[in-house]
Design a protein around this motif. Structure first.
Motif: not given
Length: 148
Positions: A19-27, A97-105
């Protein structure tokens, strides 16, 4: 019994790791989306003008701060740009610089901008600075700015 518990713990840890890997990939995927949105926003500003670009990329409840004034809402942002933008003005920017929430919203960017204009004598004026934009994913999946 101990073997079953140990096996269960290993399975749970493996799932959590995935799940952590998936979240990292999503971000990382969402960061790429934001970079592409920033580029499309900048490109539209160059090709179709600031008025159209800021109106298109603003969320319905988006906000911009210009000088000491805060302009709220997509319609008011468009009206402000229609009143304020002059011919021969250009604005270009690139996020650094770009930062995205872990929820992707939600996401935010900052980077360098260059604003160029001509004064009343036709002399080119160049102002450089740092921009900051906050983005929110809309219900249809698109990204629109809520703060610029």
């Amino acid at each position: 019994m101990k073997t079953h518990i140990l096996s269960l713990v290993i399975i749970i840890l493996s799932i959590m790791g995935c799940q952590h890997t998936d979240t990292t990939q999503d971000v990382e995927k969402w960061k790429t989306e934001i970079m592409n949105v920033e580029k499309a926003f900048n490109d539209m500003a160059q090709k179709e003008g600031l008025i159209k670009a800021f109106e298109f990329y603003a969320a319905e409840d988006g906000v911009i701060r210009r000088g000491k004034k805060v302009i709220k809402g997509k319609k008011d942002i468009a009206a402000w740009y229609k009143k304020d933008v002059r011919p021969n003005e250009t604005l270009t920017w690139t996020p650094t610089y770009i930062e995205v929430s872990s929820a992707g919203d939600m996401a935010f960017t900052y980077g360098d901008y260059t604003f160029t204009s001509l004064d009343s004598l036709g002399t080119k004026k160049v102002n450089k600075g740092i921009f900051h934009t906050v983005w929110r994913r809309q219900a249809d999946g698109t990204w629109r700015f809520v703060w610029d």
